[in-house]
Motif scaffolding. Structure first.
Motif, PDB file in Angstrom:
ATOM      1  N   VAL A   1       0.891  -1.256   0.054  1.00  0.00           N
ATOM      2  CA  VAL A   1      -0.037   0.029  -0.014  1.00  0.00           C
ATOM      3  C   VAL A   1       1.030   1.297   0.140  1.00  0.00           C
ATOM      4  O   VAL A   1       1.489   1.411   0.921  1.00  0.00           O
TER       5      VAL A   1
ATOM      6  N   GLU B   1      -8.989   2.061  -0.975  1.00  0.00           N
ATOM      7  CA  GLU B   1      -9.021   0.800  -1.618  1.00  0.00           C
ATOM      8  C   GLU B   1      -7.952  -0.251  -1.545  1.00  0.00           C
ATOM      9  O   GLU B   1      -8.336  -1.264  -1.371  1.00  0.00           O
ATOM     10  N   ALA B   2      -6.757   0.306  -1.501  1.00  0.00           N
ATOM     11  CA  ALA B   2      -5.786  -0.368  -1.362  1.00  0.00           C
ATOM     12  C   ALA B   2      -5.606  -1.131   0.416  1.00  0.00           C
ATOM     13  O   ALA B   2      -5.266  -2.043   0.327  1.00  0.00           O
TER      14      ALA B   2
ATOM     15  N   ARG C   1      -8.240  -1.586   1.951  1.00  0.00           N
ATOM     16  CA  ARG C   1      -8.923  -2.730   2.220  1.00  0.00           C
ATOM     17  C   ARG C   1      -8.886  -4.045   1.314  1.00  0.00           C
ATOM     18  O   ARG C   1      -9.058  -4.881   1.928  1.00  0.00           O
ATOM     19  N   GLN C   2      -8.046  -4.002   0.322  1.00  0.00           N
ATOM     20  CA  GLN C   2      -7.515  -4.994  -0.400  1.00  0.00           C
ATOM     21  C   GLN C   2      -6.653  -5.840   0.522  1.00  0.00           C
ATOM     22  O   GLN C   2      -6.604  -6.980   0.619  1.00  0.00           O
ATOM     23  N   LEU C   3      -5.609  -4.846   1.203  1.00  0.00           N
ATOM     24  CA  LEU C   3      -4.913  -5.593   2.283  1.00  0.00           C
ATOM     25  C   LEU C   3      -5.209  -6.401   3.189  1.00  0.00           C
ATOM     26  O   LEU C   3      -5.082  -7.227   3.556  1.00  0.00           O
ATOM     27  N   ARG C   4      -6.263  -5.452   3.967  1.00  0.00           N
ATOM     28  CA  ARG C   4      -7.035  -5.975   5.067  1.00  0.00           C
ATOM     29  C   ARG C   4      -7.764  -7.347   4.619  1.00  0.00           C
ATOM     30  O   ARG C   4      -8.007  -8.175   5.593  1.00  0.00           O
ATOM     31  N   ASN C   5      -8.381  -7.280   3.497  1.00  0.00           N
ATOM     32  CA  ASN C   5      -8.995  -8.933   3.296  1.00  0.00           C
ATOM     33  C   ASN C   5      -8.132  -9.805   2.747  1.00  0.00           C
ATOM     34  O   ASN C   5      -8.495 -10.768   2.352  1.00  0.00           O
TER      35      ASN C   5
ATOM     36  N   GLY D   1      -5.867  -9.589   0.333  1.00  0.00           N
ATOM     37  CA  GLY D   1      -5.465  -9.707  -1.021  1.00  0.00           C
ATOM     38  C   GLY D   1      -4.222  -8.998  -1.424  1.00  0.00           C
ATOM     39  O   GLY D   1      -3.313  -8.616  -0.557  1.00  0.00           O
TER      40      GLY D   1
ATOM     41  N   VAL E   1      -2.004  -6.210  -2.841  1.00  0.00           N
ATOM     42  CA  VAL E   1      -2.045  -5.122  -3.346  1.00  0.00           C
ATOM     43  C   VAL E   1      -1.111  -4.872  -4.543  1.00  0.00           C
ATOM     44  O   VAL E   1       0.026  -5.198  -4.816  1.00  0.00           O
ATOM     45  N   ASP E   2      -1.858  -4.201  -5.701  1.00  0.00           N
ATOM     46  CA  ASP E   2      -1.095  -4.009  -6.772  1.00  0.00           C
ATOM     47  C   ASP E   2      -0.399  -2.588  -6.693  1.00  0.00           C
ATOM     48  O   ASP E   2      -1.086  -1.523  -6.437  1.00  0.00           O
ATOM     49  N   GLU E   3       0.710  -2.723  -6.739  1.00  0.00           N
ATOM     50  CA  GLU E   3       1.913  -1.563  -6.420  1.00  0.00           C
ATOM     51  C   GLU E   3       2.046  -0.655  -7.557  1.00  0.00           C
ATOM     52  O   GLU E   3       2.559   0.588  -7.558  1.00  0.00           O
TER      53      GLU E   3
END
Length: 252
Positions: free
Chosen positions: A223, A238-239, A241-245, A247, A249-251
């Motif tokens: 992130v 959004e990033a 949330r993606q990490l928390r779930n 996933g 993360v697209d850097e």
């Protein structure tokens, strides 16, 4: 939001103002004129390229004509814009910018209006460090009374719950309470960015852990924050949330 409003009405007006500011930040781009108007407290037509002769303020105030002080402020901002544009060495001046880019330019040029702090408040979710966190006395008193009622209800419910428990219930020691793991904070709704403290709370870690990882890797597990002109960093929701779930993360 003058003295004619009751505390309840002032709170409602504040929520409406927040929604309007959020809507302006949600626009894909601002033209220079659009940005100048918005940062002067005028609800600019989306994509406008000329100064209108009247309109409505971000706070709902009627602005009957172009002689209103807010339009005067917008014209001064446009003067700053043209001076800045004339000094650009490469001669390439954007005709549109994202709201965050325009606000970044606004801060770099050290232009200040009462609306800048409000937009920063919406972006970050709390007042800027140099901004006084002021709540009008009537609203504060109204909120305090409401909280007192809620606290009284909680006390009654708590006493009722304790009375229903067995008397032999073991007490939890202070050491045990201190050792309890952090509980992740829910991700705030209607927000695009989080402060470092909020990001840490969402991830259930200390803020220093976020800063240390960012300092060494340039990101926190992928992130990457957005840097503002004043060196403050904001973390994209959004990033996060993606990490928390769980996933990746697209850097990019």
């Amino acid at each position: 939001m003058g003295d004619l409003y009751s505390p309840r009405e002032r709170i409602a007006a504040s929520l409406q103002l927040y929604a309007t500011l959020k809507g302006c930040l949600g626009r894909k781009t601002w033209t220079p004129v659009e940005g100048a108007l918005i940062m002067s407290g005028v609800l600019a037509p989306e994509g406008c390229e000329e100064m209108p002769d009247g309109g409505v303020g971000l706070d709902g105030e009627n602005l009957p004509n172009g002689g209103h002080r807010r339009f005067h402020c917008a014209r001064l901002i446009m003067r700053e814009w043209h001076e800045w544009a004339s000094e650009e060495e490469n001669g390439t001046v954007p005709t549109r910018m994202t709201p965050h880019q325009f606000i970044d330019w606004f801060e770099r040029e050290e232009i200040d209006t009462p609306w800048l702090a409000l937009f920063i408040d919406v972006i970050v979710g709390k007042p800027a460090p140099e901004q006084i966190d002021y709540i009008p006395s009537q609203v504060a008193e109204y909120a305090a009374k409401s909280m007192a009622i809620v606290d009284s209800m909680r006390q009654v419910l708590s006493e009722a719950s304790l009375g229903a428990l067995p008397s032999s219930s073991p007490e939890v020691s202070a050491t045990t309470r201190k050792a309890a793991p952090r509980v992740p904070m829910p991700i705030p709704e209607n927000r695009d960015y989080l402060s470092t403290d909020e990001f840490a709370a969402v991830m259930a870690v200390g803020p220093q852990s976020i800063r240390k990882r960012y300092s060494s890797d340039g990101s926190y597990h992928g992130v990457r924050p957005v840097k503002l002109a004043n060196r403050r960093v904001l973390w994209p929701v959004e990033a996060v949330r993606q990490l928390r779930n769980g996933g990746v993360v697209d850097e990019g």
